[in-house]
Write an enzyme that holds these catalytic residues in place. Sequence first.
Site, PDB file in Angstrom:
ATOM      1  N   GLY A  12       0.778  -1.235   0.000  1.00 17.39           N
ATOM      2  CA  GLY A  12       0.000   0.000   0.000  1.00 17.39           C
ATOM      3  C   GLY A  12       0.806   1.279   0.000  1.00 17.39           C
ATOM      4  O   GLY A  12       0.304   2.324   0.400  1.00 17.39           O
ATOM      5  N   SER A  13       2.050   1.240  -0.482  1.00 11.91           N
ATOM      6  CA  SER A  13       2.830   2.485  -0.498  1.00 11.91           C
ATOM      7  C   SER A  13       2.217   3.491  -1.468  1.00 11.91           C
ATOM      8  O   SER A  13       2.178   4.689  -1.186  1.00 11.91           O
ATOM      9  CB  SER A  13       4.305   2.218  -0.824  1.00 11.91           C
ATOM     10  OG  SER A  13       4.452   1.716  -2.133  1.00 11.91           O
ATOM     11  N   ASN A  14       1.705   3.026  -2.606  1.00 14.46           N
ATOM     12  CA  ASN A  14       1.015   3.951  -3.523  1.00 14.46           C
ATOM     13  C   ASN A  14      -0.261   4.482  -2.888  1.00 14.46           C
ATOM     14  O   ASN A  14      -0.583   5.662  -3.020  1.00 14.46           O
ATOM     15  CB  ASN A  14       0.685   3.260  -4.857  1.00 14.46           C
ATOM     16  CG  ASN A  14       1.840   3.326  -5.824  1.00 14.46           C
ATOM     17  OD1 ASN A  14       2.517   4.327  -5.927  1.00 14.46           O
ATOM     18  ND2 ASN A  14       2.060   2.242  -6.545  1.00 14.46           N
ATOM     19  N   LEU A  84      -4.209  -7.057  -7.515  1.00  5.87           N
ATOM     20  CA  LEU A  84      -3.742  -8.128  -8.389  1.00  5.87           C
ATOM     21  C   LEU A  84      -4.828  -8.966  -9.046  1.00  5.87           C
ATOM     22  O   LEU A  84      -4.521  -9.795  -9.897  1.00  5.87           O
ATOM     23  CB  LEU A  84      -2.785  -9.043  -7.603  1.00  5.87           C
ATOM     24  CG  LEU A  84      -1.565  -8.326  -7.021  1.00  5.87           C
ATOM     25  CD1 LEU A  84      -0.667  -9.307  -6.288  1.00  5.87           C
ATOM     26  CD2 LEU A  84      -0.785  -7.604  -8.109  1.00  5.87           C
ATOM     27  N   ASN A 100      -5.776   2.140 -13.328  1.00  2.15           N
ATOM     28  CA  ASN A 100      -4.763   1.252 -12.778  1.00  2.15           C
ATOM     29  C   ASN A 100      -3.392   1.838 -13.089  1.00  2.15           C
ATOM     30  O   ASN A 100      -3.232   2.598 -14.036  1.00  2.15           O
ATOM     31  CB  ASN A 100      -4.902  -0.136 -13.428  1.00  2.15           C
ATOM     32  CG  ASN A 100      -3.911  -1.145 -12.867  1.00  2.15           C
ATOM     33  OD1 ASN A 100      -3.646  -1.169 -11.671  1.00  2.15           O
ATOM     34  ND2 ASN A 100      -3.371  -1.971 -13.730  1.00  2.15           N
ATOM     35  N   HIS A 102       0.521   0.471 -13.909  1.00  6.04           N
ATOM     36  CA  HIS A 102       1.304  -0.720 -14.260  1.00  6.04           C
ATOM     37  C   HIS A 102       2.783  -0.358 -14.233  1.00  6.04           C
ATOM     38  O   HIS A 102       3.166   0.699 -14.736  1.00  6.04           O
ATOM     39  CB  HIS A 102       0.898  -1.207 -15.660  1.00  6.04           C
ATOM     40  CG  HIS A 102       1.515  -2.518 -16.013  1.00  6.04           C
ATOM     41  ND1 HIS A 102       1.063  -3.709 -15.489  1.00  6.04           N
ATOM     42  CD2 HIS A 102       2.571  -2.827 -16.793  1.00  6.04           C
ATOM     43  CE1 HIS A 102       1.804  -4.694 -15.954  1.00  6.04           C
ATOM     44  NE2 HIS A 102       2.732  -4.186 -16.742  1.00  6.04           N
ATOM     45  N   ASP A 143      -4.467  -4.920 -18.550  1.00  6.22           N
ATOM     46  CA  ASP A 143      -3.512  -3.932 -19.062  1.00  6.22           C
ATOM     47  C   ASP A 143      -3.773  -3.466 -20.489  1.00  6.22           C
ATOM     48  O   ASP A 143      -2.846  -3.077 -21.188  1.00  6.22           O
ATOM     49  CB  ASP A 143      -2.076  -4.480 -18.955  1.00  6.22           C
ATOM     50  CG  ASP A 143      -1.713  -4.855 -17.533  1.00  6.22           C
ATOM     51  OD1 ASP A 143      -2.163  -4.161 -16.608  1.00  6.22           O
ATOM     52  OD2 ASP A 143      -0.989  -5.855 -17.339  1.00  6.22           O
ATOM     53  N   GLU A 172       6.153   6.030  -9.483  1.00  8.35           N
ATOM     54  CA  GLU A 172       4.763   5.847  -9.060  1.00  8.35           C
ATOM     55  C   GLU A 172       4.377   6.883  -8.010  1.00  8.35           C
ATOM     56  O   GLU A 172       3.337   7.539  -8.118  1.00  8.35           O
ATOM     57  CB  GLU A 172       4.559   4.435  -8.494  1.00  8.35           C
ATOM     58  CG  GLU A 172       4.610   3.347  -9.535  1.00  8.35           C
ATOM     59  CD  GLU A 172       4.581   1.951  -8.943  1.00  8.35           C
ATOM     60  OE1 GLU A 172       4.258   1.023  -9.697  1.00  8.35           O
ATOM     61  OE2 GLU A 172       4.884   1.776  -7.741  1.00  8.35           O
TER      62      GLU A 172
END
Length: 187
Positions: A12-14, A84, A100, A102, A143, A172
């Site tokens: 969960g860093s993003n 995921l 999303n 990627h 994607d 990111e």
Amino acid sequence: MKNIVLFASGNGSNAEEIINYFKNSENAKVVAIFSNKADAKVLDRAKNHNIPSVVFSKAQLNEGFVLEKLQQFQPDLIVLAGFLLKFPESILKKYTKVINIHPALLPKYGGKGMYGMHVHEAVLDNKEQETGITIHFVNEHYDEGEFIFQKAVNIENCNTAEEIAHKIHELEHQYFPEVIGKLITNH
């Protein structure tokens, strides 16, 4: 005020960067975090920020439970931040603003099974000179949704997948919240 719902499966860093970016925003806020893993560190991050979280199984994602829970939060934008599982068409039909991130320059290194370190190892194995991030809309295929933003980074000096991962995380964290902010203001 626009509502953002985050989906994450891991650390969960993003998610944390996005939460902090919108913490004092007058335009949008993170109203919930959904995760398919009960032990995901992202749930601790949600708790630390007093953001409600919903944990669900893969079956619940596909059988309507998640769609039902989402309606409680009235999301204007759904953000997959390290999520995921394949996002079901039933949710995409109801909520068209799903994005999303990627960890590669799509269409390279995308598709089923291409996530996290798998992507970075493939990039390293193919001796790429650069890689990057792609922020895109989500559709029914992995994607393949319309691109919103791409940013490349030189990796000529990277000798391990971990070094590549570090450079990607920096991109990111720098660009994902900002792109979300622009997207939510313009829609």
